[in-house]
Enzyme design. Structure first.
Site, mmCIF file in Angstrom:
data_model
loop_
_atom_site.group_PDB
_atom_site.id
_atom_site.type_symbol
_atom_site.label_atom_id
_atom_site.label_comp_id
_atom_site.label_asym_id
_atom_site.label_seq_id
_atom_site.Cartn_x
_atom_site.Cartn_y
_atom_site.Cartn_z
ATOM 1 N N TYR A 168 9.501 16.903 -4.321
ATOM 2 C CA TYR A 168 10.274 16.446 -3.155
ATOM 3 C C TYR A 168 10.047 14.953 -2.888
ATOM 4 O O TYR A 168 10.810 14.330 -2.156
ATOM 5 C CB TYR A 168 9.934 17.246 -1.888
ATOM 6 C CG TYR A 168 10.199 18.743 -1.954
ATOM 7 C CD1 TYR A 168 10.921 19.315 -3.000
ATOM 8 C CD2 TYR A 168 9.732 19.595 -0.949
ATOM 9 C CE1 TYR A 168 11.145 20.684 -3.063
ATOM 10 C CE2 TYR A 168 9.958 20.963 -1.001
ATOM 11 C CZ TYR A 168 10.658 21.504 -2.066
ATOM 12 O OH TYR A 168 10.877 22.862 -2.113
ATOM 13 N N LYS A 186 3.512 22.255 -4.398
ATOM 14 C CA LYS A 186 3.869 22.990 -5.623
ATOM 15 C C LYS A 186 3.721 22.120 -6.863
ATOM 16 O O LYS A 186 3.970 20.912 -6.812
ATOM 17 C CB LYS A 186 5.322 23.493 -5.520
ATOM 18 C CG LYS A 186 5.647 24.141 -4.181
ATOM 19 C CD LYS A 186 7.059 24.696 -4.101
ATOM 20 C CE LYS A 186 7.391 25.119 -2.672
ATOM 21 N NZ LYS A 186 8.044 24.078 -1.875
ATOM 22 N N HIS A 212 6.011 26.067 -9.293
ATOM 23 C CA HIS A 212 7.316 25.912 -8.634
ATOM 24 C C HIS A 212 8.427 26.756 -9.279
ATOM 25 O O HIS A 212 9.241 27.344 -8.583
ATOM 26 C CB HIS A 212 7.697 24.424 -8.645
ATOM 27 C CG HIS A 212 8.644 24.032 -7.569
ATOM 28 N ND1 HIS A 212 8.607 22.797 -6.955
ATOM 29 C CD2 HIS A 212 9.667 24.688 -6.975
ATOM 30 C CE1 HIS A 212 9.562 22.727 -6.046
ATOM 31 N NE2 HIS A 212 10.219 23.857 -6.039
HETATM 32 P P1 NAD Z 1 17.853 26.136 4.544
HETATM 33 O O1 NAD Z 1 18.443 27.489 4.357
HETATM 34 O O2 NAD Z 1 16.658 25.952 5.376
HETATM 35 O O3 NAD Z 1 19.057 25.245 4.997
HETATM 36 C C1 NAD Z 1 18.892 23.942 5.439
HETATM 37 C C2 NAD Z 1 20.218 23.499 6.049
HETATM 38 O O4 NAD Z 1 20.567 24.404 7.098
HETATM 39 C C3 NAD Z 1 20.092 22.146 6.728
HETATM 40 O O5 NAD Z 1 20.380 21.098 5.854
HETATM 41 C C4 NAD Z 1 21.102 22.250 7.845
HETATM 42 O O6 NAD Z 1 22.361 21.885 7.317
HETATM 43 C C5 NAD Z 1 21.138 23.707 8.162
HETATM 44 N N1 NAD Z 1 20.400 24.036 9.416
HETATM 45 C C6 NAD Z 1 19.055 24.022 9.634
HETATM 46 N N2 NAD Z 1 18.780 24.420 10.892
HETATM 47 C C7 NAD Z 1 19.966 24.686 11.484
HETATM 48 C C8 NAD Z 1 20.331 25.133 12.764
HETATM 49 N N3 NAD Z 1 19.435 25.406 13.700
HETATM 50 N N4 NAD Z 1 21.654 25.282 13.027
HETATM 51 C C9 NAD Z 1 22.597 25.041 12.081
HETATM 52 N N5 NAD Z 1 22.304 24.633 10.845
HETATM 53 C C10 NAD Z 1 21.000 24.444 10.543
HETATM 54 O O7 NAD Z 1 17.602 25.558 3.045
HETATM 55 P P2 NAD Z 1 16.450 24.790 2.298
HETATM 56 O O8 NAD Z 1 16.099 23.513 2.923
HETATM 57 O O9 NAD Z 1 16.851 24.739 0.883
HETATM 58 O O10 NAD Z 1 15.227 25.807 2.409
HETATM 59 C C11 NAD Z 1 14.158 25.637 3.318
HETATM 60 C C12 NAD Z 1 12.911 25.200 2.608
HETATM 61 O O11 NAD Z 1 12.637 26.069 1.511
HETATM 62 C C13 NAD Z 1 12.991 23.818 1.948
HETATM 63 O O12 NAD Z 1 12.925 22.761 2.869
HETATM 64 C C14 NAD Z 1 11.818 23.906 1.000
HETATM 65 O O13 NAD Z 1 10.614 23.728 1.706
HETATM 66 C C15 NAD Z 1 11.938 25.342 0.504
HETATM 67 N N6 NAD Z 1 12.693 25.439 -0.777
HETATM 68 C C16 NAD Z 1 12.014 25.862 -1.877
HETATM 69 C C17 NAD Z 1 12.659 25.962 -3.096
HETATM 70 C C18 NAD Z 1 11.891 26.419 -4.281
HETATM 71 O O14 NAD Z 1 12.412 26.346 -5.410
HETATM 72 N N7 NAD Z 1 10.692 26.924 -4.126
HETATM 73 C C19 NAD Z 1 14.010 25.634 -3.213
HETATM 74 C C20 NAD Z 1 14.684 25.210 -2.063
HETATM 75 C C21 NAD Z 1 14.023 25.142 -0.852
#
Ligand code: NAD
Length: 278
Positions: free
Chosen positions: A50, A75, A108
């Site tokens: 990240y 990770k 990861h």
């Molecule tokens: P998420 O499902 O958390 O979606 C994030 C999006 O949702 C934001 O950009 C915003 O547009 C919207 N959002 C957030 N809060 C909101 C609200 N209250 N109302 C309306 N819309 C809202 O997706 P993400 O960021 O991909 O997943 C969360 C976390 O998971 C990441 O930040 C990361 O830490 C982790 N992650 C891990 C992997 C992995 O491969 N291990 C991959 C992706 C994400």
């Protein structure tokens, strides 16, 4: 705001809700993480890839919060699974985060074509023994990958962090993990905003019934199933909104209606498939 904790198979507790910083710009990470701390979050989910571990580290230092009150996950990236790279990678992450240990360190992706994830897992086991990571786990592992590390090591991952939201629930994989004491962390808990989840009539109706937002409804649906979530937002009001989900409860009927939003044959997946990431 008190966030419940879940006991991991390592003996440590993890706050069930955290703040995820995927795609949070390095330059704004410190500010956003401090806002999250201010709102009551104590669990931060980052990753070497990240590019914002230093910002998380600055926020930890600036917060003045005792280390034992925080739960920090990072990770191991895919190109560092082989040889002695994992040790160099965790040392770099610890340096950037400014901590002596992480609470949770994850492989990861399995990156099956590289053929190095079993070795990487064995390295993580040694990091746990050395106290560099209190708990260790995996991310994006499918059942065959979990079976492969199970043949090579007695240490069961504390978590499997996988894409999971109403349209894509990975039930066979989650059941397999839960039967073996592996806790599920749901990434993309809001579907990454990539499909109109928050406009689904059943979610909108339940949100109105509880005086909550659609995002809060979906996060609550995860929480009531014992999953760990760390929604990402850079909007301070949404950061506060996303943790304000511990004062109401969905009915069994509402839970079932949201669960019924799953699309067949894995069609609801919004991001990469584990076999495609190498
Ligand atoms: P998420 O499902 O958390 O979606 C994030 C999006 O949702 C934001 O950009 C915003 O547009 C919207 N959002 C957030 N809060 C909101 C609200 N209250 N109302 C309306 N819309 C809202 O997706 P993400 O960021 O991909 O997943 C969360 C976390 O998971 C990441 O930040 C990361 O830490 C982790 N992650 C891990 C992997 C992995 O491969 N291990 C991959 C992706 C994400």
């Amino acid at each position: 705001m008190t966030v419940p904790t879940i006991a991991l198979n390592s003996g440590y507790d993890i706050p069930q809700l955290g703040y995820g910083v995927f795609k949070v710009d390095a330059a704004e990470t410190e500010r956003r993480v401090l806002e999250a701390f201010e709102a009551g979050y104590r669990h931060i989910d980052t990753a070497a890839i990240y590019g914002n571990e230093e910002g998380v580290g600055r926020a930890i230092a600036a917060s003045g919060l005792p280390r034992d009150e925080l739960f920090i996950t990072t990770k191991l990236w895919n190109d560092r699974q082989a040889g002695d790279e994992p040790k160099k990678a965790i040392d770099e992450s610890l340096g950037k985060l400014g901590v002596d240990f992480v609470d949770l360190y994850l492989v990861h992706w399995p990156t099956p074509q590289r053929g190095t994830f079993v070795h990487a897992w064995q390295q993580l086991v040694s990091f746990r023994e050395q106290g560099l990571a209190r708990s260790i786990g995996v991310s994006n592992f499918l059942i065959p990958h979990l079976e492969a590390i199970g043949r090579a090591s007695d240490v069961v991952p504390a978590v499997n962090q996988i894409e999971l939201h109403p349209a894509y629930q990975q039930r066979e994989l989650t059941d397999w993990c839960l039967e073996r004491g592996i806790t599920i962390e749901a990434w993309g808990p809001l579907g990454q905003g990539k499909y109109p989840l928050l406009e689904e009539p059943v979610i909108v109706a339940a949100a109105a019934a509880h005086g909550k937002t659609a995002a809060q409804l979906v996060l609550r649906w995860h929480i009531q199933q014992g999953r760990i979530v760390f929604p990402k937002s850079t909007n301070p009001a949404r950061i506060r909104e996303n943790i304000d989900i511990f004062d109401f409860e969905l009915t069994a009927e509402e839970m079932a209606e949201i669960s019924a939003l799953e699309l067949p044959d894995g069609a609801g997946r919004v991001s990469s498939h584990p076999l495609e990431v190498n």
